[in-house]
Design an enzyme around this catalytic site. Structure first.
Site, PDB file in Angstrom:
ATOM      1  N   LYS A 130     -32.446 -17.068 -23.947  1.00 60.90           N
ATOM      2  CA  LYS A 130     -33.131 -18.311 -23.630  1.00 60.90           C
ATOM      3  C   LYS A 130     -33.311 -19.153 -24.894  1.00 60.90           C
ATOM      4  O   LYS A 130     -33.454 -18.570 -25.981  1.00 60.90           O
ATOM      5  CB  LYS A 130     -34.488 -17.990 -23.007  1.00 60.90           C
ATOM      6  N   LEU A 159     -27.000 -15.235 -29.743  1.00 58.67           N
ATOM      7  CA  LEU A 159     -26.832 -16.109 -30.897  1.00 58.67           C
ATOM      8  C   LEU A 159     -27.986 -17.111 -30.998  1.00 58.67           C
ATOM      9  O   LEU A 159     -28.734 -17.307 -30.028  1.00 58.67           O
ATOM     10  CB  LEU A 159     -25.504 -16.866 -30.781  1.00 58.67           C
ATOM     11  N   ARG A 183     -33.423  -4.155 -28.655  1.00 61.44           N
ATOM     12  CA  ARG A 183     -33.875  -4.096 -27.271  1.00 61.44           C
ATOM     13  C   ARG A 183     -32.738  -4.067 -26.253  1.00 61.44           C
ATOM     14  O   ARG A 183     -32.717  -3.225 -25.360  1.00 61.44           O
ATOM     15  CB  ARG A 183     -34.805  -5.284 -26.974  1.00 61.44           C
ATOM     16  N   ALA A 237     -30.654  -7.963 -29.960  1.00 61.26           N
ATOM     17  CA  ALA A 237     -29.553  -7.195 -29.368  1.00 61.26           C
ATOM     18  C   ALA A 237     -29.637  -5.739 -29.790  1.00 61.26           C
ATOM     19  O   ALA A 237     -29.566  -4.827 -28.955  1.00 61.26           O
ATOM     20  CB  ALA A 237     -28.213  -7.796 -29.779  1.00 61.26           C
TER      21      ALA A 237
END
Length: 336
Positions: free
Chosen positions: A93, A70, A15, A12
C-alpha cells in the site's frame, strides 16, 4: 501458487516471506534485487532462487504471481510491468501515489483476467469482525463518530520514508491505516471535509497529519497519523450509548491476544480474543482471490483500493488548499 518477490525490503524479509512459506499451496520461488549479493542472501534465507534485476524475475515462467514491496513511487512502474508479463500482483500500500494511475492498473488487471490486490493486512485480522458484529448488534447504540490514530517514533535520517522522490511521507506510509480503517468501518461514501499535513524540521516530506471525514448521514471520522510521535495504533467507535475501543488495531503481532473494550453507562466489558495472524491471512486471501479469478466479483477488494486512493488524494488536496489559504491570509511582514 508460485510467487516471486520484487525487492528485498524489510517488510518482505521480516513478515511477508515467512508468511508465504506458512500458507498451504503458496511458495516463494524467486526473489529479485538490483544488488546480486542482497538477492543471494535473501534467497538463501528462504530457500528460493536469487535473481538480479526485476525484469529478469518477471520473465521467469515459474513465477505465477509477484509481491511488490518497493517504495511507493516505484509501484506504478513495476505493478504495470508485472501485469503486462501476465503475473498476478500483491502490491504494498498504496498501490500507487495517484488515484488515476491506480484506476488504470485496476483496469489493466481486469482486461488481462489477473488479480491486483493491495496489501492492507489489518483488515484480514479477526478482531475487526468482532468489532463489526458488536456494532451490528447495537451494543453502543447508533454510531455517531469514529476516531483512529496510527503514529510511530522517528525513523533513521536515511529511511526511505523521508525521501519525497520515493513517495515518502506520513500520509502515504502511516496515514493509509486510519483512512482505510474509516472506510472499513463507515463504508464507501466517505468524503474529506478537512485535512492538515505538517512537515517536520529539516524534512522534505510530511511527517504528521490529521483528517476529518464524513459520511452522507453525518457520521464523522477523526484521523491522526505521524512518523515522529509516541507509538499508538488504536481506533474507537463512539455510539449513542457507549463506545468500542481497540488497541493494537493495525499491526498486532501474530501472538497478540486482542482485547476489545466496550464502555457503556452500566460498566466496562473487556472481550479477550484469541491471537490471529493477519499477515498469513492476507497471503491466504491473495491466493484465494487468484483461485477465484478476476471475473468472480471483486475477490481482491479493488473497490476499496480505488476508494482509498481517492481519499488519500483528497486529503492531500485539502491540506494543500488550507495551506494556500493560510499563506494568503497572513499579514505582510514587509512593513509600511
Amino acid at each position: 501458487m508460485r510467487i516471486g518477490v520484487l525487492g528485498c525490503a524489510d517488510i518482505a524479509r521480516r513478515r511477508m516471506l515467512p508468511a508465504i512459506a506458512r500458507v498451504p499451496d503458496t511458495e516463494v520461488v524467486a526473489v529479485a534485487s538490483r544488488d546480486p549479493e542482497r538477492a543471494a542472501r535473501t534467497a538463501r534465507e528462504f530457500d528460493c532462487r536469487p535473481v538480479t534485476g526485476y525484469p529478469e524475475l518477471l520473465a521467469r515462467p515459474d513465477v505465477d504471481a509477484v509481491y511488490v514491496p518497493l517504495p511507493a513511487a516505484l509501484h506504478a512502474e513495476w505493478v504495470e510491468a508485472a501485469l503486462r508479463a501476465g503475473k498476478h500482483v500483491l502490491a504494498e500500500k498504496p498501490v500507487t501515489t495517484d488515484p488515476d494511475r491506480t484506476a488504470a492498473l485496476v483496469e489493466l488487471a481486469r482486461s488481462r483476467d489477473l488479480i491486483l490486490m493491495e496489501n492492507v493486512m489489518f483488515v484480514h485480522h479477526a478482531q475487526h469482525a468482532v468489532v463489526a458484529r458488536l456494532l451490528r448488534e447495537g451494543v453502543i447504540g447508533e454510531l455517531r463518530a469514529f476516531e483512529a490514530t496510527f503514529t510511530i517514533p522517528a525513523l533513521p535520517d536515511d529511511d526511505i520514508r523521508y525521501r519525497p522522490e520515493l513517495g515518502g511521507g506520513a500520509l502515504s506510509d502511516v496515514g493509509v491505516y486510519p483512512v482505510r480503517a474509516a472506510l472499513h468501518v463507515l463504508g464507501p461514501e466517505l468524503a474529506v471535509v478537512g485535512a492538515v499535513l505538517t512537515t517536520g524540521a529539516e524534512r522534505l516530506v510530511d511527517t504528521s497529519g490529521a483528517a476529518l471525514l464524513r459520511t452522507p448521514d453525518g457520521v464523522t471520522a477523526s484521523l491522526l497519523f505521524g512518523l515522529e510521535h509516541a507509538y499508538r495504533s488504536r481506533y474507537e467507535l463512539i455510539g449513542a450509548t457507549g463506545r468500542i475501543v481497540l488497541d493494537r488495531a493495525f499491526t498486532p503481532p501474530a501472538d497478540h491476544h486482542p482485547v476489545v473494550r466496550v464502555e457503556r453507562f452500566d460498566g466496562v466489558q473487556e472481550i479477550r480474543l484469541e491471537p490471529d495472524d493477519q499477515v498469513r491471512n492476507t497471503v491466504a486471501a491473495f491466493a484465494s482471490a487468484v483461485r477465484a479469478g478476476a471475473g468472480s466479483g471483486d475477490p481482491a477488494g479493488v473497490g476499496d483500493s480505488l476508494r482509498l486512493a481517492r481519499l488519500l488524494h483528497d486529503v492531500r488536496e485539502r491540506a494543500a488548499s488550507l495551506l494556500t489559504r493560510s499563506r494568503r491570509s497572513s499579514p505582510s511582514c514587509s512593513g509600511a
